[in-house]
Write a protein that holds these residues in place. Structure first.
Motif, mmCIF file in Angstrom:
data_model
loop_
_atom_site.group_PDB
_atom_site.id
_atom_site.type_symbol
_atom_site.label_atom_id
_atom_site.label_comp_id
_atom_site.label_asym_id
_atom_site.label_seq_id
_atom_site.Cartn_x
_atom_site.Cartn_y
_atom_site.Cartn_z
ATOM 1 N N ASP A 290 -2.477 -0.102 -4.528
ATOM 2 C CA ASP A 290 -1.128 0.275 -4.103
ATOM 3 C C ASP A 290 -1.100 1.721 -3.611
ATOM 4 O OD1 ASP A 290 1.778 -0.456 -3.991
ATOM 5 O OD2 ASP A 290 1.925 1.235 -5.370
ATOM 6 N N TRP A 291 -1.792 2.597 -4.320
ATOM 7 C CA TRP A 291 -1.834 4.009 -3.928
ATOM 8 C C TRP A 291 -2.568 4.186 -2.606
ATOM 9 C CZ3 TRP A 291 -6.075 7.458 -3.563
ATOM 10 C CH2 TRP A 291 -5.722 8.791 -3.356
ATOM 11 N N ARG A 296 -0.312 3.879 4.660
ATOM 12 C CA ARG A 296 0.033 2.946 5.733
ATOM 13 C C ARG A 296 1.538 2.619 5.700
ATOM 14 N NH1 ARG A 296 -4.450 -0.670 7.651
ATOM 15 N NH2 ARG A 296 -6.423 0.162 6.840
ATOM 16 N N ARG A 297 2.049 2.391 4.519
ATOM 17 C CA ARG A 297 3.473 2.054 4.390
ATOM 18 C C ARG A 297 4.366 3.235 4.790
ATOM 19 N NH1 ARG A 297 1.610 0.212 -0.817
ATOM 20 N NH2 ARG A 297 1.060 -2.011 -0.743
ATOM 21 N N GLU A 323 -1.713 -1.350 10.562
ATOM 22 C CA GLU A 323 -1.885 -2.728 10.118
ATOM 23 C C GLU A 323 -1.565 -2.806 8.631
ATOM 24 O OE1 GLU A 323 -5.359 -6.204 9.941
ATOM 25 O OE2 GLU A 323 -5.826 -4.170 10.643
ATOM 26 N N LEU A 324 -0.759 -3.802 8.272
ATOM 27 C CA LEU A 324 -0.410 -4.003 6.867
ATOM 28 C C LEU A 324 -0.914 -5.372 6.406
ATOM 29 C CD1 LEU A 324 3.239 -2.608 6.671
ATOM 30 C CD2 LEU A 324 1.138 -1.526 5.874
ATOM 31 N N PRO A 325 -1.292 -5.463 5.140
ATOM 32 C CA PRO A 325 -1.850 -6.727 4.653
ATOM 33 C C PRO A 325 -0.788 -7.815 4.508
ATOM 34 C CG PRO A 325 -1.593 -5.184 2.846
ATOM 35 C CD PRO A 325 -1.265 -4.426 4.100
ATOM 36 N N SER A 326 -1.218 -9.055 4.667
ATOM 37 C CA SER A 326 -0.301 -10.199 4.516
ATOM 38 C C SER A 326 -0.623 -11.013 3.269
ATOM 39 C CB SER A 326 -0.376 -11.104 5.749
ATOM 40 O OG SER A 326 -1.707 -11.568 5.946
ATOM 41 N N SER A 327 -1.676 -10.610 2.561
ATOM 42 C CA SER A 327 -2.061 -11.325 1.346
ATOM 43 C C SER A 327 -2.694 -10.354 0.365
ATOM 44 C CB SER A 327 -3.048 -12.450 1.666
ATOM 45 O OG SER A 327 -4.294 -11.912 2.110
ATOM 46 N N GLN A 328 -2.849 -10.813 -0.867
ATOM 47 C CA GLN A 328 -3.459 -9.979 -1.888
ATOM 48 C C GLN A 328 -4.907 -9.654 -1.542
ATOM 49 O OE1 GLN A 328 -3.090 -11.602 -5.815
ATOM 50 N NE2 GLN A 328 -4.012 -9.830 -6.823
#
Length: 393
Positions: A290-291, A296-297, A323-328
């Motif tokens: 998360d950190w 990116r966020r 680019e942001l993730p779409s899954s874990q």
């Protein structure tokens, strides 16, 4: 008349509160002095004290290992670590059979005297040299600094190369050229925190210290008591505050003083440079992921705000969109890539130029905590042992 009486009552209450505060301060002061005297006696009885003149003040020089050993290894503590002569001993066990290991404190650390001198790199190194000379420890030395100690060792081996046989830096503070603005340090928050531990809350420094510095299970009761005593003696010293204030200035001074030479040097880095090491130590936790993805966020949020305010065009918005993730699983993979990229950048931009300027410096990777000599004492000790043994070949 009523107003006059009310004013007198307010003054009376204020004076009572002031008197109570002064009384509390006096009790804390007296308690601190009693505790210092008691702790000093304990440290002397347990053999942790050997005060030696460093010029205008005295510092603690604890001599361990083989008096007739092949090398004289000088352990130089990181910032605010007054107990390295205790907490480093598991690591130095690999060194002490064939070498003499000398733990030398700086002013304000543990039982060492405090000083009104500015803790500049020049003053610190001269104090080291004077104390070792007065303790009868003859050069050349193998300098073994940790953290900020690497700054002082770098200056030492460049300024007085004839006194230094080799240098083994344990996750040292990296050196680079700093701008004048970057050299203006403000008071360190950590020092204020240390002062709170020492004198705060009506003299309950011991209780606070035990909360923030949990006992180490591998220390004996006497060693743990000695560690706490050294810490409490250190965290209110003027020298510690001055050292923090001088940090950026000292880094720049040491960087500019570097004279490239052939003195053998190793730098033990605790950074993670490979995915294998990251996975082996299991550091990629959910909190870490998360950190790592927070940048990116935050960038996405900033771009969104700039676009909505008309500060950037649609094309720029689309081009810079992270680019942001779409899954874990994607989150984990992106975080891993970001972590490795930051490690590569740190290595290429900071470490390698530092090593190149030093000359004859090898990077040795031992991923882990900054206090790696506590976390992986055997591995760290063996690396330094192999390095020192190689000096005789």
């Amino acid at each position: 008349m009523k107003a006059k009486k009310a004013f007198k009552k307010i003054v009376r209450v204020f004076l009572i509160i002031l008197a109570i505060l002064l009384l509390l301060w006096l009790l804390v002061f007296i308690n601190s002095k009693i505790r210092f005297k008691r702790d000093k006696t304990f440290l002397e009885e347990k053999g942790y004290c050997n005060l030696v003149s460093a010029g205008e003040y005295s510092v603690n020089v604890l001599i361990c290992g083989n008096e007739n050993g092949n090398h004289r290894i000088i352990a130089m503590a990181g910032y605010g670590i007054p107990d390295s002569c205790i907490t480093m001993r598991r690591m130095t066990a690999a060194l002490e059979s064939d070498n003499q290991v000398i733990f030398i404190d700086r002013a304000g650390y543990g039982i060492s005297d405090d000083t009104t001198q500015d803790m500049t790199v020049e003053n610190i190194v001269e104090a080291y040299r004077t104390a070792l000379k007065n303790a009868g420890i003859k050069a050349p030395y193998v300098l073994m600094p940790h953290s900020i100690g690497g700054v002082y060792a770098t200056y030492w081996e460049s300024k007085y190369p004839d006194e230094v046989e080799a240098v083994a830096i344990i996750d040292g503070t990296e050196l680079e050229a700093l701008s004048p603005d970057e050299q203006d340090n403000e008071d360190s928050e950590v020092v204020l925190y240390y002062r709170l531990i020492k004198f705060g809350f009506g003299g309950t420094g011991n209780l606070l210290l035990k909360h923030f510095l949990p006992p180490k299970e591998w220390l004996s009761d006497d060693e743990q008591k000695a560690e706490y005593a050294m810490a409490l003696m250190t965290y209110d010293s003027r020298a510690l505050l001055s050292e923090s204030e001088q940090e950026s200035r000292n880094i720049n001074t040491a960087w500019e003083a570097i004279v490239t030479n052939d003195i053998p040097k190793i730098y033990i880095s605790t950074a993670y440079f490979t995915a294998e090491d990251i996975e082996a130590d299991g550091i990629l936790t959910d909190e870490m992921i998360d950190w790592l993805l927070s940048d990116r966020r935050e960038l996405k949020a900033e771009l969104e705000e700039q676009y909505q305010n008309g500060e950037i065009s649609q094309d720029v918005y689309d081009e810079l969109q992270p680019e942001l993730p779409s899954s874990q699983e994607e989150s984990r993979q992106m975080a891993l890539e970001d972590y490795l990229e930051s490690g590569r950048d740190y290595k290429e931009r900071i470490l390698l130029p530092y090593f190149e300027k030093l000359g004859n410096c090898e990077l040795v990777s031992l991923p882990g905590d900054h206090l790696i000599y506590e976390q992986k004492p055997n591995e760290c000790g063996q690396i330094i042992r192999d390095f020192i043994d190689g000096l005789d070949q």
